[in-house]
Design a protein around this motif. Structure first.
Motif, PDB file in Angstrom:
ATOM      1  N   ILE A 183      -4.016  -1.765  -8.143  1.00  0.00           N
ATOM      2  CA  ILE A 183      -5.082  -0.779  -8.281  1.00  0.00           C
ATOM      3  C   ILE A 183      -4.478   0.616  -8.097  1.00  0.00           C
ATOM      4  O   ILE A 183      -3.588   0.800  -7.265  1.00  0.00           O
ATOM      5  CB  ILE A 183      -6.215  -1.054  -7.251  1.00  0.00           C
ATOM      6  CG1 ILE A 183      -7.389  -0.099  -7.444  1.00  0.00           C
ATOM      7  CG2 ILE A 183      -5.695  -1.012  -5.827  1.00  0.00           C
ATOM      8  CD1 ILE A 183      -8.600  -0.450  -6.570  1.00  0.00           C
ATOM      9  N   GLY A 184      -4.933   1.552  -8.899  1.00  0.00           N
ATOM     10  CA  GLY A 184      -4.397   2.912  -8.837  1.00  0.00           C
ATOM     11  C   GLY A 184      -4.989   3.723  -7.702  1.00  0.00           C
ATOM     12  O   GLY A 184      -5.289   4.912  -7.878  1.00  0.00           O
ATOM     13  N   ILE A 185      -5.175   3.092  -6.578  1.00  0.00           N
ATOM     14  CA  ILE A 185      -5.699   3.759  -5.381  1.00  0.00           C
ATOM     15  C   ILE A 185      -4.735   3.471  -4.251  1.00  0.00           C
ATOM     16  O   ILE A 185      -4.370   2.320  -4.013  1.00  0.00           O
ATOM     17  CB  ILE A 185      -7.110   3.256  -5.014  1.00  0.00           C
ATOM     18  CG1 ILE A 185      -8.111   3.619  -6.116  1.00  0.00           C
ATOM     19  CG2 ILE A 185      -7.568   3.838  -3.671  1.00  0.00           C
ATOM     20  CD1 ILE A 185      -9.518   3.110  -5.861  1.00  0.00           C
ATOM     21  N   GLY A 186      -4.293   4.510  -3.565  1.00  0.00           N
ATOM     22  CA  GLY A 186      -3.339   4.337  -2.476  1.00  0.00           C
ATOM     23  C   GLY A 186      -3.069   5.674  -1.806  1.00  0.00           C
ATOM     24  O   GLY A 186      -3.944   6.551  -1.765  1.00  0.00           O
TER      25      GLY A 186
ATOM     26  N   ILE B 281       1.828  -4.330   3.620  1.00  0.00           N
ATOM     27  CA  ILE B 281       3.047  -3.553   3.789  1.00  0.00           C
ATOM     28  C   ILE B 281       2.867  -2.174   3.161  1.00  0.00           C
ATOM     29  O   ILE B 281       1.919  -1.939   2.412  1.00  0.00           O
ATOM     30  CB  ILE B 281       4.276  -4.275   3.177  1.00  0.00           C
ATOM     31  CG1 ILE B 281       4.121  -4.415   1.660  1.00  0.00           C
ATOM     32  CG2 ILE B 281       4.480  -5.626   3.834  1.00  0.00           C
ATOM     33  CD1 ILE B 281       5.350  -4.982   0.971  1.00  0.00           C
ATOM     34  N   GLY B 282       3.793  -1.272   3.471  1.00  0.00           N
ATOM     35  CA  GLY B 282       3.724   0.081   2.913  1.00  0.00           C
ATOM     36  C   GLY B 282       3.259   1.099   3.926  1.00  0.00           C
ATOM     37  O   GLY B 282       2.806   0.778   5.027  1.00  0.00           O
ATOM     38  N   ASN B 283       3.363   2.358   3.523  1.00  0.00           N
ATOM     39  CA  ASN B 283       3.096   3.474   4.436  1.00  0.00           C
ATOM     40  C   ASN B 283       1.684   3.484   5.007  1.00  0.00           C
ATOM     41  O   ASN B 283       1.479   3.822   6.174  1.00  0.00           O
ATOM     42  CB  ASN B 283       3.346   4.805   3.724  1.00  0.00           C
ATOM     43  CG  ASN B 283       4.786   4.966   3.269  1.00  0.00           C
ATOM     44  OD1 ASN B 283       5.674   4.283   3.768  1.00  0.00           O
ATOM     45  ND2 ASN B 283       5.012   5.853   2.319  1.00  0.00           N
ATOM     46  N   LEU B 284       0.700   3.135   4.195  1.00  0.00           N
ATOM     47  CA  LEU B 284      -0.689   3.251   4.654  1.00  0.00           C
ATOM     48  C   LEU B 284      -1.020   2.295   5.787  1.00  0.00           C
ATOM     49  O   LEU B 284      -1.984   2.518   6.524  1.00  0.00           O
ATOM     50  CB  LEU B 284      -1.658   3.030   3.487  1.00  0.00           C
ATOM     51  CG  LEU B 284      -1.690   4.113   2.407  1.00  0.00           C
ATOM     52  CD1 LEU B 284      -2.834   3.857   1.428  1.00  0.00           C
ATOM     53  CD2 LEU B 284      -1.822   5.509   3.010  1.00  0.00           C
TER      54      LEU B 284
ATOM     55  N   SER C 240       6.465  -2.997   8.597  1.00  0.00           N
ATOM     56  CA  SER C 240       5.695  -3.004   7.352  1.00  0.00           C
ATOM     57  C   SER C 240       6.105  -1.888   6.402  1.00  0.00           C
ATOM     58  O   SER C 240       6.109  -2.058   5.183  1.00  0.00           O
ATOM     59  CB  SER C 240       4.201  -2.900   7.661  1.00  0.00           C
ATOM     60  OG  SER C 240       3.903  -1.711   8.378  1.00  0.00           O
ATOM     61  N   GLU C 241       6.470  -0.741   6.945  1.00  0.00           N
ATOM     62  CA  GLU C 241       6.843   0.400   6.114  1.00  0.00           C
ATOM     63  C   GLU C 241       8.143   0.145   5.352  1.00  0.00           C
ATOM     64  O   GLU C 241       8.358   0.678   4.265  1.00  0.00           O
ATOM     65  CB  GLU C 241       6.991   1.643   7.000  1.00  0.00           C
ATOM     66  CG  GLU C 241       7.322   2.908   6.252  1.00  0.00           C
ATOM     67  CD  GLU C 241       7.538   4.083   7.195  1.00  0.00           C
ATOM     68  OE1 GLU C 241       7.657   5.216   6.693  1.00  0.00           O
ATOM     69  OE2 GLU C 241       7.602   3.875   8.419  1.00  0.00           O
ATOM     70  N   PHE C 242       9.015  -0.698   5.924  1.00  0.00           N
ATOM     71  CA  PHE C 242      10.340  -0.925   5.348  1.00  0.00           C
ATOM     72  C   PHE C 242      10.488  -2.313   4.728  1.00  0.00           C
ATOM     73  O   PHE C 242      11.602  -2.730   4.392  1.00  0.00           O
ATOM     74  CB  PHE C 242      11.408  -0.742   6.435  1.00  0.00           C
ATOM     75  CG  PHE C 242      11.473   0.660   6.979  1.00  0.00           C
ATOM     76  CD1 PHE C 242      12.186   1.639   6.313  1.00  0.00           C
ATOM     77  CD2 PHE C 242      10.809   0.995   8.148  1.00  0.00           C
ATOM     78  CE1 PHE C 242      12.244   2.923   6.799  1.00  0.00           C
ATOM     79  CE2 PHE C 242      10.859   2.289   8.648  1.00  0.00           C
ATOM     80  CZ  PHE C 242      11.579   3.261   7.970  1.00  0.00           C
TER      81      PHE C 242
ATOM     82  N   MET D  33       0.845  -1.192   0.000  1.00  0.00           N
ATOM     83  CA  MET D  33       0.000   0.000   0.000  1.00  0.00           C
ATOM     84  C   MET D  33       0.882   1.244   0.000  1.00  0.00           C
ATOM     85  O   MET D  33       1.216   1.798   1.040  1.00  0.00           O
ATOM     86  CB  MET D  33      -0.931  -0.036   1.215  1.00  0.00           C
ATOM     87  CG  MET D  33      -1.769  -1.301   1.287  1.00  0.00           C
ATOM     88  SD  MET D  33      -2.769  -1.434   2.783  1.00  0.00           S
ATOM     89  CE  MET D  33      -4.022  -0.202   2.441  1.00  0.00           C
ATOM     90  N   GLY D  34       1.255   1.672  -1.189  1.00  0.00           N
ATOM     91  CA  GLY D  34       2.085   2.860  -1.337  1.00  0.00           C
ATOM     92  C   GLY D  34       1.313   3.966  -2.030  1.00  0.00           C
ATOM     93  O   GLY D  34       0.156   4.224  -1.704  1.00  0.00           O
TER      94      GLY D  34
END
Length: 275
Positions: free
Chosen positions: A126-129, A228-231, A258-260, A106-107
């Motif tokens: 998906i182009g949503i994040g 994973i990812g910032n969200l 998760s962010e890293f 989730m970036g």
């Protein structure tokens, strides 16, 4: 043993982890105006913060969309690029200890990768994040600060924004409980509170990404989803994830870093290269 550096280069944000003696070392995140500035700023800060010299670095492993802008070795060090989907899979599996899972990154947008006993397959996206969250917040709330939107949303009431099954049906529908979402923003009223709108935007982005991930994984028998990812750091995920898990009968797992995870996966790829 020297340190292997894993770097996830975004368009404006770079994440770095160190990996040594079979363990992840410290991590940092730096935001700048472009990927090259972000990368070199993050790399220099990482060395300084951890008391490392260039001679302490064995190899630099690059991944992420911003890695394409990097044409040379980093400070003359051996440098290798790693596919982002491979890095997602390796990092997520190392963090969870699972052998099979769908990895949801989730970036800025959201990508879906199937990891099955070492085999990594990109199964969609998906182009949503986070980019969607920032853009909508900028237009509607006059801020693109995700942390500010998250804090606002935490005080909001989602029933003032989303339309639920219970709002349109007197009884649960097959497979759909009364508190399932019938329409994102379908219950929005005129002049809603900023807190309610903020919560609605976060729900729209996170729930859409989660639902798309589950639908992408329906062709498999995998029911573990590693997020994973910032969200994944947004506190409202603690409300949204359980709702989606219950609706689809899946399990969402947020690994410790998760962010890293993608930067970590890049570093882990070095061990595979050596063997």
């Amino acid at each position: 043993m020297k340190t292997v550096i894993g770097i996830d280069v975004g368009i404006s944000t770079t994440k770095i982890v160190g990996f040594r003696d079979g363990k992840m070392q410290s991590s940092i995140r730096i935001t700048a105006v472009d990927p090259i500035t972000s990368l070199y700023g993050a790399f220099g800060k990482y060395l300084y913060d951890n008391g490392l010299q260039l001679s302490d670095i064995e190899h630099v492993m690059l991944t992420g969309v911003g890695a394409a802008y990097i044409k040379d070795k980093i400070y003359g060090l051996p440098t290798t690029k790693v596919g982002e989907f491979d890095a997602n899979g390796l990092g997520a599996m190392y963090e969870t200890g699972l052998d099979r899972a769908i990895i949801v990154s989730m970036g800025t947008g959201t990508s879906f990768v199937k990891y099955d006993n070492g085999a990594v397959t990109h199964i969609g996206g998906i182009g949503i994040g986070g980019g969607t969250l920032q853009g909508l917040s900028r237009i509607i709330l006059n801020t693109s600060d995700i942390n500010e939107v998250s804090e606002l949303g935490y005080e909001g009431d989602i029933s003032k924004i989303n339309l639920l099954i219970g709002d349109i049906s007197a009884e649960p529908l097959p497979g759909l409980p009364m508190d399932a979402t019938a329409s994102l923003f379908g219950n929005a009223v005129n002049s809603p509170k900023r807190e309610d709108v903020a919560k609605g935007i976060v729900w729209l982005v996170v729930q859409s990404a989660c639902s798309a991930a589950v639908l992408a994984g329906l062709s498999t028998d995998i029911r573990d989803y590693v997020m994973i990812g910032n969200l994944t750091l947004l506190p409202l995920c603690n409300e949204i994830f359980p709702m989606v898990e219950k609706l689809y009968g899946v399990r969402f797992i947020i690994p410790p870093h998760s962010e890293f995870a993608t930067a970590l996966g890049a570093a882990l790829r070095y061990d595979e290269m050596k063997h």
